[in-house]
Enzyme design. Structure first.
Site, PDB file in Angstrom:
ATOM      1  N   CYS A 145       6.023   1.100  12.733  1.00 50.64           N
ATOM      2  CA  CYS A 145       4.568   1.248  12.863  1.00 50.64           C
ATOM      3  C   CYS A 145       3.928   0.636  14.109  1.00 50.64           C
ATOM      4  CB  CYS A 145       3.853   0.642  11.648  1.00 50.64           C
ATOM      5  SG  CYS A 145       4.402   1.258  10.070  1.00 50.64           S
ATOM      6  N   ASP A 186       3.397   8.276  13.172  1.00 50.38           N
ATOM      7  CA  ASP A 186       3.890   7.165  13.995  1.00 50.38           C
ATOM      8  C   ASP A 186       5.417   7.095  14.020  1.00 50.38           C
ATOM      9  OD1 ASP A 186       3.238   4.273  11.783  1.00 50.38           O
ATOM     10  OD2 ASP A 186       4.039   6.267  11.350  1.00 50.38           O
ATOM     11  N   HIS A 187       6.054   7.717  13.055  1.00 50.47           N
ATOM     12  CA  HIS A 187       7.515   7.779  12.983  1.00 50.47           C
ATOM     13  C   HIS A 187       7.850   8.563  11.724  1.00 50.47           C
ATOM     14  CE1 HIS A 187       7.099   4.794   9.844  1.00 50.47           C
ATOM     15  NE2 HIS A 187       6.368   4.087  10.681  1.00 50.47           N
ATOM     16  N   ASP A 201       1.282   8.286   8.518  1.00 50.02           N
ATOM     17  CA  ASP A 201       2.224   7.167   8.659  1.00 50.02           C
ATOM     18  C   ASP A 201       3.512   7.500   7.912  1.00 50.02           C
ATOM     19  OD1 ASP A 201       3.554   4.652   8.645  1.00 50.02           O
ATOM     20  OD2 ASP A 201       1.632   3.625   8.781  1.00 50.02           O
TER      21      ASP A 201
END
Lengths: 501, 501
Positions: free
Chosen positions: A54, A309-310, A14
């Site tokens: 997220c 996720d990023h 994450d």
């Protein structure tokens, strides 16, 4: 293979930057086990998420569909119950599909009126996934583990709070967590993943191992908090010009998202160092996991996908966290290891073909010999893993940002229906069109750091026209077709063919 | 009023042109009762549907949402089960909500696996509506009525087939149907609507009275087949130039949709005359219905909306049926009669404010004092009916055409994901952008008949740029928000306000 079929291990971190692996040349952070995975698979340098926060990013991965199609464009917007997820696809195919970690999923209140958006992410596994172990940063299993390991209740109550001495002269991120390295959430989730694999038996399994780190708070257990010297932290990618003639959203949003703290050199140095420590911590545990898998004979019968996720700014563009316009948020690490011999020819390669988050699901289905239905909007990467490369690969990636939930649009007076942006990013350009504020265009040939917005420069007028058409065409080519049962391609036609005698 | 609340009568015809009422100046067709309704309400001359074919147009009316949001962009694409319809909104409010006629609704196979798309339209009322009487042109109640009235079985088997003499020298549309005027579907559905109103009791009711005519086949019972002299039929709006340098879709599509027949003068004259006859037939029965309502005390406590699901070319642009680019398909008749005294000041007016099909549902809810939730994408017309007119009214209307189901794109080799078009139409311009074929632009100031496509004319380049931005912004401002429970406008904000001390 389990019953002759591949298992699937879909690992997600994450808020991990794409540049934070030694394999891609990072000057500081060491990730030997991710490097090892990459050398045994393919690392894609240009993987982009379709939303850089997220919830919606994950929903794109999990459904294989763009935000406008899966209708969950932000964190607390529940995923509609009619959206099939990875868990459903693999469960329907006889797999045991489970979650170990975070999904940021919220159940659909139209189906379950008792669903509480703000609570859902903590308590509910993504629809279709067995809740083997849930953790969004305060997972009850992990907190119970902390208590069972003898930590004071206050540690379980606020696990990421660090103790700072009264005369502390360093940023909080310098100090170690109160839990030890062997009891971190990263360690615990890795143990739980191994326990899952151990007990999975003969059925093929799909495991989503979804770490909470290096998501903020940027604090790490000893020794990871001091593994890297802040003096070695590379300087942020930013320029004074960005703040002199800023896009109207940039300055208030950087304030809202905590970017101002990173204006201080001591802060960005330390936080970057700790951030890298968190990544090496993850890499250490992945090393443990991969070793375990090799030991158990799972290495050769499991497809592994690793991504995030990023990204995270850690001071780039004067920003902290994610979202806004830049590659540091949208570009994510992406490694695929396909154990089959057909993928042997590409092991160790780095590829620059554009990848979207939507590609993970069709890739996993394809590698496992399962059907990829038309509702999926991404592409299988398997042909690339096999060394095939048609000229038909995508030339650009897209994203869709819904930001009507923040203080910044309120301050700027942008009505909520005008809080939307579409991105197209190709080899040469990054373009954002907004319906409520000025556009953004970066010429990546002359400005690879995305520091100069040239959307207002008349020399780029034709470029912008072309990019706008591509945005419209992208949207028009990707409308939801979840209820379309036939098109002229799948059926002879509607009625009689009028073009024959 | 029933319990003090308005009833709602939502009347829809099928395939009726906006120009076919004497009130708007049609040279031939007489519609005294629709004129009467207009003189007692407001007629909107610029009402546009958001898709110009039965199924998706109706889904827009019924859900109050654009095709991309309700996800039912063509006839056999079922409406997803989570889409609330007029029936649901009024049913939830304690109304008896019923259907008398056609909806072209297909139930969602993701919820009901036994649902058969091609059969659904015949057997199923729109979700949320009580199936008082179903009729898509072959309604079982109407056919049973024909049998009970002594017609031969073959008449019920093929009610719209006309008997043509062996030496017939006229188009089939000249000849009367085998059923008599008092037994037509139009007559029968009107009787059934009156029966509904008669037995409705004290609860307020919402009735969707949805006629099948003047949808093809263009045949009418005596005397309506000969009410109008073909010699009086106005000539079609078309030019040779349209076919000399046509848009690539135009010629094959006019072939596919039966437009070639209308190249023959005898044919267009006769079919137009019969088409007008069908409209006068509807008008006669509406006269009967309105008289009945006045008699029963229902005139003063019922909101009436009259419209059509789309238009009809009857030879305009060398076309038959609907779809393609032009106003003759997208502009529909639209009359609202609000019985409340607050609407007295506008009775008899004709207004040119742009109306979308999506406005019907919020208008009905607003007039009845019910909430209009944010998922609805249209606007209530009640302020206009009250004579208010802010400068904020919409300046343009939009449409969304999905045509991947036809023979024409197959013939032209357009892949199904590229069979999409978006329309924006304002005071001055009609613009269509397609993702798989050339654009269309009509300058309505110089070409009100839409006969000259100027999309390729460089003098319109800036206009097209502006129209494209408006299309993107329209889409971005109208994303589905069915699962969005809060935005910054509806809640203070996410977390603490960072812009105050």
């Amino acid at each position: 293979m389990s019953g002759g079929r591949l298992n699937v291990l879909f690992i997600m971190t994450d808020q991990m930057r794409a540049d934070c692996m030694s394999r891609v040349g990072h000057a500081v952070v060491r990730t030997p086990h991710l490097d090892g995975l990459a050398s045994d698979g393919v690392l894609f340098r240009r993987a982009y998420v379709q939303s850089a926060v997220c919830g919606p990013s994950r929903m794109c991965f999990y459904t294989g569909r763009y935000p406008h199609a899966n209708r969950s464009p932000w964190n607390e917007v529940p995923l509609p119950a009619d959206e099939k997820t990875m868990g459903h696809y693999f469960g329907d195919a006889g797999y045991r599909a489970a979650l170990c970690g975070k999904t940021h999923y919220t159940p659909d209140p139209l189906v379950d009126p008792s669903a509480q958006p703000e609570q859902g992410i903590r308590r509910t596994a993504l629809a279709g996934l067995e809740p083997w172990e849930l953790n969004d940063g305060r997972g009850e299993g992990w907190l119970a583990h902390l208590r069972s390991r003898g930590y004071a209740e206050e540690v379980a109550g606020d696990p990421f709070r660090v103790d700072m001495p009264a005369d502390a002269d360093r940023d909080h991120s310098a100090y170690p967590t109160r839990f030890r390295r062997e009891d971190s959430d990263t360690a615990f989730m890795t143990d739980r993943a191994m326990a899952f694999m151990d007990g999975a038996g003969d059925s093929p399994w799909f495991l989503h191992l979804s770490y909470f780190k290096p998501h903020l708070p940027i604090v790490a257990p000893y020794p990871y908090n001091e593994l890297y010297d802040p003096a070695d932290s590379p300087a942020p990618n930013r320029s004074p010009e960005e703040l002199e003639r800023p896009h109207p959203f940039h300055v208030p949003f950087r304030i809202e998202r905590g970017g101002v703290a990173y204006d201080d050199e001591d802060v960005w140095r330390q936080r970057r160092a700790t951030y890298y420590g968190l990544i090496t911590e993850i890499d250490d545990h992945l090393g443990r996991l991969f070793h375990f898998m090799k030991d158990r004979g799972l290495w050769e019968n499991t497809l592994i996908v690793f991504t995030s996720d990023h990204g995270e700014y850690v001071g780039d563009h004067w920003m902290f966290e994610k979202e806004l316009f830049y590659d540091e948020a949208y570009n994510v690490p992406f490694i695929v290891r396909d154990p089959r011999s057909c993928a042997d020819g590409t092991r160790g390669r780095m590829m620059d073909e554009f990848v979207e988050s939507l590609d993970v699901l069709p890739t996993c289905l394809d590698a496992c010999g399962l059907e990829t239905p038309p509702v999926l909007q991404g592409r299988s990467l398997v042909p690339l893993l096999r060394g095939e490369h048609g000229s038909g690969w995508r030339k650009e990636v897209f994203a869709d940002w819904d930001f009507r939930f923040y203080w910044t649009p309120k301050k700027l007076g942008i009505p909520s229906e005008k809080c939307r942006g579409w991105m197209v990013r190709d080899d040469r350009f990054k373009y954002w069109h907004f319906n409520g504020m000025p556009d953004v265009l970066f010429d990546l040939a002359t400005d690879p750091g995305e520091l100069r917005n040239v959307a207002g420069d008349p020399r780029y007028a034709e470029t912008i026209e072309d990019l706008r058409v591509r945005l419209m065409d992208w949207r028009m080519s990707n409308e939801d077709e979840s209820r379309v049962s036939w098109t002229y391609e799948r059926r002879p036609g509607f009625g009689r063919n009028p073009f024959v005698a």
